[in-house]
Design a protein around this motif. Structure first.
Motif, PDB file in Angstrom:
ATOM      1  N   GLU A  79       0.767  -1.252  -0.009  1.00  0.00           N
ATOM      2  CA  GLU A  79      -0.132  -0.061   0.038  1.00  0.00           C
ATOM      3  C   GLU A  79       0.943   1.212   0.065  1.00  0.00           C
ATOM      4  OE1 GLU A  79      -3.321  -1.663   2.841  1.00  0.00           O
ATOM      5  OE2 GLU A  79      -2.705   0.402   3.366  1.00  0.00           O
ATOM      6  N   LYS A  80       1.956   1.364   0.924  1.00  0.00           N
ATOM      7  CA  LYS A  80       2.759   2.438   1.095  1.00  0.00           C
ATOM      8  C   LYS A  80       4.207   2.389   0.149  1.00  0.00           C
ATOM      9  CE  LYS A  80       0.413   3.207   5.148  1.00  0.00           C
ATOM     10  NZ  LYS A  80       0.196   4.230   6.214  1.00  0.00           N
ATOM     11  N   ASN A  81       4.105   1.606  -0.605  1.00  0.00           N
ATOM     12  CA  ASN A  81       5.574   1.275  -1.192  1.00  0.00           C
ATOM     13  C   ASN A  81       6.683   1.415  -0.232  1.00  0.00           C
ATOM     14  OD1 ASN A  81       7.533   1.022  -3.041  1.00  0.00           O
ATOM     15  ND2 ASN A  81       7.565   2.922  -3.801  1.00  0.00           N
ATOM     16  N   ALA A  82       6.780   0.577   0.828  1.00  0.00           N
ATOM     17  CA  ALA A  82       7.574   0.745   1.885  1.00  0.00           C
ATOM     18  C   ALA A  82       8.450  -0.509   1.840  1.00  0.00           C
ATOM     19  CB  ALA A  82       6.784   0.658   3.038  1.00  0.00           C
ATOM     20  N   VAL A  83       9.660  -0.142   2.308  1.00  0.00           N
ATOM     21  CA  VAL A  83      10.866  -1.179   2.553  1.00  0.00           C
ATOM     22  C   VAL A  83      11.241  -1.435   4.111  1.00  0.00           C
ATOM     23  CG1 VAL A  83      12.715   0.387   1.814  1.00  0.00           C
ATOM     24  CG2 VAL A  83      13.017  -2.157   1.470  1.00  0.00           C
ATOM     25  N   ILE A  84      11.281  -2.534   4.426  1.00  0.00           N
ATOM     26  CA  ILE A  84      12.030  -2.520   5.832  1.00  0.00           C
ATOM     27  C   ILE A  84      13.399  -3.127   5.700  1.00  0.00           C
ATOM     28  CG2 ILE A  84      11.607  -3.997   7.834  1.00  0.00           C
ATOM     29  CD1 ILE A  84       8.645  -4.341   7.218  1.00  0.00           C
TER      30      ILE A  84
ATOM     31  N   ASN B 162      14.206   2.562  -3.949  1.00  0.00           N
ATOM     32  CA  ASN B 162      13.158   3.418  -4.707  1.00  0.00           C
ATOM     33  C   ASN B 162      11.907   3.484  -3.712  1.00  0.00           C
ATOM     34  OD1 ASN B 162      14.872   3.645  -6.872  1.00  0.00           O
ATOM     35  ND2 ASN B 162      14.373   1.565  -7.608  1.00  0.00           N
ATOM     36  N   ALA B 163      11.851   2.783  -2.775  1.00  0.00           N
ATOM     37  CA  ALA B 163      10.559   2.818  -1.949  1.00  0.00           C
ATOM     38  C   ALA B 163      10.356   4.270  -1.710  1.00  0.00           C
ATOM     39  CB  ALA B 163      10.862   2.013  -0.598  1.00  0.00           C
ATOM     40  N   ASP B 164       9.096   4.604  -1.328  1.00  0.00           N
ATOM     41  CA  ASP B 164       8.673   5.896  -0.784  1.00  0.00           C
ATOM     42  C   ASP B 164       8.875   5.936   0.602  1.00  0.00           C
ATOM     43  OD1 ASP B 164       7.868   6.885  -3.158  1.00  0.00           O
ATOM     44  OD2 ASP B 164       6.004   5.518  -3.059  1.00  0.00           O
ATOM     45  N   MET B 165       8.703   4.938   1.367  1.00  0.00           N
ATOM     46  CA  MET B 165       9.003   4.765   2.717  1.00  0.00           C
ATOM     47  C   MET B 165       9.883   3.961   3.259  1.00  0.00           C
ATOM     48  SD  MET B 165       5.890   4.840   5.745  1.00  0.00           S
ATOM     49  CE  MET B 165       5.380   3.205   5.834  1.00  0.00           C
ATOM     50  N   ILE B 166      11.009   4.286   4.096  1.00  0.00           N
ATOM     51  CA  ILE B 166      12.230   3.226   4.516  1.00  0.00           C
ATOM     52  C   ILE B 166      11.687   3.116   6.225  1.00  0.00           C
ATOM     53  CG2 ILE B 166      14.258   3.137   5.247  1.00  0.00           C
ATOM     54  CD1 ILE B 166      15.095   5.066   3.000  1.00  0.00           C
ATOM     55  N   VAL B 167      11.326   1.824   6.311  1.00  0.00           N
ATOM     56  CA  VAL B 167      11.155   1.626   7.941  1.00  0.00           C
ATOM     57  C   VAL B 167      12.500   1.016   8.362  1.00  0.00           C
ATOM     58  CG1 VAL B 167       9.582   0.062   9.270  1.00  0.00           C
ATOM     59  CG2 VAL B 167       8.513   0.894   7.340  1.00  0.00           C
TER      60      VAL B 167
ATOM     61  N   PRO C 248      17.124  12.129   1.587  1.00  0.00           N
ATOM     62  CA  PRO C 248      16.056  13.182   2.189  1.00  0.00           C
ATOM     63  C   PRO C 248      14.667  13.199   1.525  1.00  0.00           C
ATOM     64  CG  PRO C 248      17.500  14.220   0.745  1.00  0.00           C
ATOM     65  CD  PRO C 248      18.087  12.858   0.931  1.00  0.00           C
ATOM     66  N   SER C 249      14.321  12.619   0.527  1.00  0.00           N
ATOM     67  CA  SER C 249      13.067  12.706  -0.066  1.00  0.00           C
ATOM     68  C   SER C 249      12.173  11.615   0.302  1.00  0.00           C
ATOM     69  CB  SER C 249      13.330  12.770  -1.791  1.00  0.00           C
ATOM     70  OG  SER C 249      13.890  11.711  -2.112  1.00  0.00           O
ATOM     71  N   LYS C 250      12.805  10.663   1.107  1.00  0.00           N
ATOM     72  CA  LYS C 250      11.890   9.622   1.461  1.00  0.00           C
ATOM     73  C   LYS C 250      11.349   9.756   3.101  1.00  0.00           C
ATOM     74  CE  LYS C 250      13.567   7.099  -2.065  1.00  0.00           C
ATOM     75  NZ  LYS C 250      12.951   7.116  -3.219  1.00  0.00           N
TER      76      LYS C 250
ATOM     77  N   TYR D  33       0.510   4.297  11.136  1.00  0.00           N
ATOM     78  CA  TYR D  33       0.442   5.814  11.473  1.00  0.00           C
ATOM     79  C   TYR D  33       1.517   6.466  10.981  1.00  0.00           C
ATOM     80  CZ  TYR D  33      -2.861   3.703  14.368  1.00  0.00           C
ATOM     81  OH  TYR D  33      -4.108   2.932  14.936  1.00  0.00           O
ATOM     82  N   GLU D  34       2.766   5.882  10.096  1.00  0.00           N
ATOM     83  CA  GLU D  34       4.117   6.685   9.755  1.00  0.00           C
ATOM     84  C   GLU D  34       4.521   7.506  10.609  1.00  0.00           C
ATOM     85  OE1 GLU D  34       2.898   8.327   5.873  1.00  0.00           O
ATOM     86  OE2 GLU D  34       1.822   6.449   5.175  1.00  0.00           O
ATOM     87  N   GLN D  35       4.632   7.133  11.777  1.00  0.00           N
ATOM     88  CA  GLN D  35       5.319   7.637  13.097  1.00  0.00           C
ATOM     89  C   GLN D  35       5.853   6.547  13.863  1.00  0.00           C
ATOM     90  OE1 GLN D  35       5.335  10.833  14.168  1.00  0.00           O
ATOM     91  NE2 GLN D  35       3.427  12.063  12.999  1.00  0.00           N
ATOM     92  N   PRO D  36       7.001   6.847  14.518  1.00  0.00           N
ATOM     93  CA  PRO D  36       7.714   8.118  14.645  1.00  0.00           C
ATOM     94  C   PRO D  36       8.422   8.246  13.419  1.00  0.00           C
ATOM     95  CG  PRO D  36       8.278   6.636  16.455  1.00  0.00           C
ATOM     96  CD  PRO D  36       7.388   5.834  15.505  1.00  0.00           C
TER      97      PRO D  36
END
Ligand code: 13P
Ligand code: SF4
Length: 337
Positions: free
Chosen positions: A39-44, A75-80, A96-98, A305-308
């Motif tokens: 859903e969030k194009n995230a990478v862990i 290339n992910a939008d969110m890095i966990v 910085p853009s992620k 929640y995309e936090q912290p």
């Protein structure tokens, strides 16, 4: 989230380290996390010291160098970032853009904390003819005061990329710095910092284990103290220790580093006997209390929640980035990456 809710969430994170929201106990967290990834194009990205469930759900597991390189390339939008704060901060400096989120904002590092930037700035000013090489286990403030960053995988190569007569300050880990001095014959000036996890091993108990297991190889992380390193058969970074267990024909290993690594060692070298080196307390193995603040539940919550989130001042980010870029560049030149 908006206005007041955002402030309340920030306060909660400052106090608890994460947003403590109820999770339906019937949820399959592995499946939910996979869904959130899509859903969030995230990478862990997970460090090898994370608990087994987190390692198993991660897209990439590695040591500090491998994780920094992955963070720089994704290339992910969110890095966990399932690791400690300085690692997530490093990912943000490089990308910085992620959006970079961390399961628990309070997952710190005793080594990083042993080197406060205002004190280190003064130390550096007292030695203007020295360049500064810092271990990646430090804050963005220290990275900004550093010429080249290193990790335990590339520290020797980074130091040796400078001429032998170059005066060097090495921060913050006195044990890694001392080991590099002995390995390279250099005389780097060492900041007096240390990792609480790697300094607690008991030489006496390890010696007793070696007597009971005469065929076992003792393998240690260079953050351990000199007496442990001196009696070790192999010293290396987390990834190098993993490769050593896999590729050495021996069947038994005494492992002197954080216990999280045993999960991958057991997976990648099934059938080998791994004996965690005992610390100088009443425990049988050694966990980093900072790394182990992260749990599968907190990974799920931080993705939902995309936090912290790691937020960084742009001036500081740019000052810190130069030393990281130089590390990646030298590592590629010498073939470590
Ligand atoms: P490496 O990942 O470089 O082996 O470092 C270990 C460590 O202590 C990370 O906090
Ligand atoms: Fe810091 Fe040591 Fe924990 Fe690594 S193992 S995060 S160096 S306290």
């Amino acid at each position: 989230m908006q206005g007041e809710m955002l402030i309340a969430a920030e306060n909660e994170i400052l106090e608890n380290g994460f947003l403590d929201r109820p999770i339906d106990p019937t949820l399959d967290l592995f499946a939910e996390i996979e869904k959130l990834k899509k859903e969030k194009n995230a990478v862990i990205l997970a460090h090898l010291y994370q608990e087994p469930d987190i390692q198993d759900i991660a897209d990439f597991i590695g040591d500090s160098l491998g994780l920094a390189e992955k963070a720089a390339q994704t290339n992910a939008d969110m890095i966990v970032f399932a690791g400690v704060h300085f690692m997530a901060e490093t990912a943000k400096i490089l990308n910085p853009s992620k959006k970079v989120v961390i399961p628990d904002f309070k997952a710190g590092c005793s080594l990083s904390e042993s080197c406060p930037p205002p004190l280190f700035r003064k130390f550096r000013e007292q030695h203007p003819d020295h360049i500064v090489i810092s271990y990646i286990n430090c804050s963005a403030g220290i990275k900004a005061l550093t010429d080249v960053i290193c990790t335990s995988s590339n520290a020797k190569a980074i130091v040796e990329s400078f001429p032998p007569d170059q005066k060097i300050i090495f921060a913050p880990d006195r044990n890694l710095g001392g080991w590099i001095n002995r390995e390279t014959g250099r005389n780097m000036l060492l900041w007096n910092g240390a990792c609480m996890v790697h300094e607690i091993f008991s030489l006496e108990k390890i010696t007793r284990l070696k007597v009971r297991h005469p065929n076992a190889k003792l393998i240690s992380h260079p953050e351990c103290e000199e007496p442990v390193l001196r009696i070790s058969d192999f010293v290396g970074s987390t990834t190098q220790l993993l490769a050593y267990v896999k590729n050495t024909p021996n069947q038994e290993f005494i492992v002197a580093t954080e216990a999280g690594i045993l999960h991958q060692m057991q997976k990648q070298a099934p059938g080998k006997t791994l004996i965690p080196a005992p610390p100088d307390n009443h425990c049988a193995c050694n966990d980093c209390p900072h790394m182990k603040r992260n749990t599968l539940e907190k990974v799920y919550l931080c993705m939902k929640y995309e936090q912290p989130e790691i937020i960084m001042d742009e001036t500081l980010r740019l000052q810190a980035k130069g030393s990281l870029d130089r590390m990646l560049e030298i590592s590629r030149q010498v073939g470590i990456l």
